[in-house]
Write an enzyme that holds these catalytic residues in place. Structure first.
Site, short mmCIF file in Angstrom:
data_model
loop_
_atom_site.label_atom_id
_atom_site.label_comp_id
_atom_site.label_asym_id
_atom_site.label_seq_id
_atom_site.Cartn_x
_atom_site.Cartn_y
_atom_site.Cartn_z
N SER A 237 0.84 -1.19 0.00
CA SER A 237 0.00 0.00 0.00
C SER A 237 0.88 1.25 0.00
O SER A 237 2.10 1.17 -0.06
CB SER A 237 -0.90 0.00 1.23
OG SER A 237 -0.14 0.33 2.37
N LYS A 238 0.22 2.39 0.09
CA LYS A 238 0.94 3.66 0.02
C LYS A 238 2.00 3.79 1.12
O LYS A 238 2.96 4.52 0.99
CB LYS A 238 -0.04 4.82 0.17
CG LYS A 238 -1.32 4.58 -0.59
CD LYS A 238 -1.72 5.76 -1.41
CE LYS A 238 -2.90 5.51 -2.34
NZ LYS A 238 -3.46 4.18 -2.36
N ARG A 239 1.79 3.05 2.18
CA ARG A 239 2.73 3.18 3.29
C ARG A 239 4.10 2.59 2.97
O ARG A 239 5.07 2.87 3.63
CB ARG A 239 2.18 2.49 4.53
CG ARG A 239 0.88 3.07 5.04
CD ARG A 239 0.72 2.77 6.52
NE ARG A 239 1.18 1.44 6.87
CZ ARG A 239 0.44 0.35 6.75
NH1 ARG A 239 -0.79 0.44 6.33
NH2 ARG A 239 0.93 -0.83 7.07
#
Length: 463
Positions: A237-239
């Site tokens: 994910s974006k993390r």
RNA sequence: GCUCCCAUCGUCUAGCGGUCUAGGACAUUGCCCUCUCAAGGCAGAAACACGGGUUCGAGUCCCGUUGGGAGCGCCA
């Protein structure tokens, strides 16, 4: 029969690594089998879909070189088709209106979880709505016993107990159709032969299979791909740093580098690591896809990318790095000069961005000298030798790698010094740092005029 | 919680019952090359999650355990 496959992103975010890999496997499969690759935009979530995300997805697809044969098709433009199918199911008694409110549903779900049961719709409205005054959704009347099974190319037969499944909503209270329904209708009406997607969809598949059956449509082949995880082993994910494909472009990766790396996540061809597009198309197939999830490893991506940088010609690298030079206020005006620079720097960088960054000293008139390098290599006695070297170089008519090498070697010998002691001060004076391509190459590329200027600057600035 | 999926070096993977004292690649360690840093070359450390079967023989087949992941929306 020629296979027809699709990539169906929803424009609720940019094209990310996981989506790109799914798209790539579909694209490769289509190309390999001389089939058709269609692009479909699943934009029925009006709340979160945006035109910007859609544009960036298409941009990412194009940048990676994945051209589509048909589409993009938009689900929002196919509403009549979905509605016709909902109507058909209603008329055949295979779907029914439901007026349970989201709050009520939510509550019963929580209760079920708390009691250790699987949260599923209890069938309150199966035999007639309970609140005729409220807006109704349409639910599919799913079989309650027996099993639903399907064949997966990567995993064999997967079967679910129908008791695990519930009456899924196929149309919202505003009349718009939902995901599991639209995919089926689209895949059928677009004649898809193979559904290749992430294995997070395995749990959706039995619901879709029931819909195929209810509608009387033939099942396509399914192939569920393993997920790509971040270093914490969670769904990417974006993390996990740069998640969007276009960010990798900004970082200086080559599309062939990213594609090569992505292809090797969940797929292998013996011991081979480096592939170009045509090679992938030639040998890629689903039978070599693995089933276990993989972790996205930036270091290996960098190495793969460096392998593809080296495959480029110097002229190509000039064009490829131009935007990265522009970003640091360097404009490449002399292509021949830039080509010489690429020749000596090409093997030293893992990304185009890095290639530009390590080459700035070739282009800037003023170089900044790393203070640490200066304090070690530009001490008074070294400045003295620099002065001596400068004079010798000025007299050198050839100014070639060979002639310079001779000058340096003679100087070293005369002073009883190792080449290191004589090359490093010059390197620092010319490049501002202690690491660079071979010093004679650097000197000849820079040219005598610039070289003498830098000698002067170093001597003046440190004496 | 329930369902489904997965399980070889730190990571990506090869392996499709015997050729596996498990191969390659990234990363890592040492050495060589060398004007620095890379690149390159050579060498090293590093894995079949566990337990039962099946079989003459199991990393490879079956079952279980454990671990991980995903799904369980009027999101896709």
């Amino acid at each position: 029969m020629k296979p027809r496959v699709r990539f169906a992103p929803s424009p609720t975010g940019a094209l990310h690594i996981g989506g790109a890999r799914t798209a790539l496997f579909n694209w490769l499969f289509a190309k390999h089998h001389d089939g058709v690759f269609v692009l479909r935009i699943e934009d029925t979530d009006r709340e979160r879909s945006t035109k910007e995300f859609e544009k960036s997805i298409l941009e990412g697809m194009r940048w990676l070189g994945m051209d589509w044969d048909e589409g993009p098709f938009y689900q929002t433009q196919r509403m009549e088709i979905y509605k016709g199918h909902v109507k058909k199911l209603m008329e055949e008694g295979k779907a029914y209106p439901c007026t349970c409110s989201p709050e009520e549903l939510d509550e019963s779900r929580k209760k079920a979880m708390a009691e250790g049961r699987k949260p599923k719709y209890d069938g309150t409205c199966r035999n007639g709505v309970t609140h005729p005054d409220r807006p109704a959704v349409i639910r599919f009347k799913a079989p309650q016993d027996g099993t639903t099974k399907f064949h997966d190319i990567c995993r064999g037969t997967i079967s679910f107990n129908n008791a695990e499944l519930d009456d899924l909503i196929i149309a919202r209270s505003d009349g718009t159709p939902t995901y599991n329904f639209t995919v089926v209708i689209d895949d059928v009406t677009m004649d898809m032969t193979h559904i290749i997607r992430g294995d997070d969809h395995i749990n959706n598949t039995p619901k879709q299979v029931m819909l195929y059956n209810a509608l009387g449509y033939k099942l396509p082949e399914f192939a569920h791909l393993p997920m790509i995880h971040g270093s914490d082993k969670k769904k990417l994910s974006k993390r996990h740093g740069a998640a969007s494909v276009m960010e990798y472009k900004e970082l200086g990766y080559l599309p062939e580098g990213l594609v090569n790396y992505l292809a090797r996540l969940g797929w292998a061809h013996g011991d081979q690591e480096i592939f170009d597009f045509s090679e992938l198309i030639k040998i890629f197939d689903l039978d070599a896809v693995s089933n276990s999830p993989s972790i996205f490893d930036t270091e290996k991506l960098e190495w793969v990318n460096s392998q593809h940088i080296v495959k480029k010609t110097n002229a190509e690298l000039v064009e490829l790095t131009r935007p990265f030079f522009t970003k640091i206020d360097i404009s490449l005006t002399d292509d021949n000069y830039a080509i010489q620079v690429m020749e000596v720097e090409r093997e030293r960088a893992r990304t185009l961005k890095e290639l530009a960054n390590i080459s700035t000293f070739f282009f800037n008139d003023e170089i900044s000298i790393d203070p640490k390098a200066a304090s070690k290599w530009l001490k008074p006695e070294q400045i003295g030798r620099l002065q001596e070297l400068r004079e010798a170089i000025q007299e050198d008519q050839q100014f070639s790698v060979a002639s310079l090498s001779k000058i340096f070697n003679e100087m070293a010998e005369r002073n009883g010094l190792k080449m290191l002691k004589i090359a490093q001060p010059v390197r620092v004076a010319m490049t501002g740092s202690t690491a660079s391509p071979g010093i004679f190459e650097v000197l000849t590329i820079l040219g005598k005029e610039r070289v003498l200027k830098r000698f002067d600057a170093a001597i003046k600035g440190n004496s």
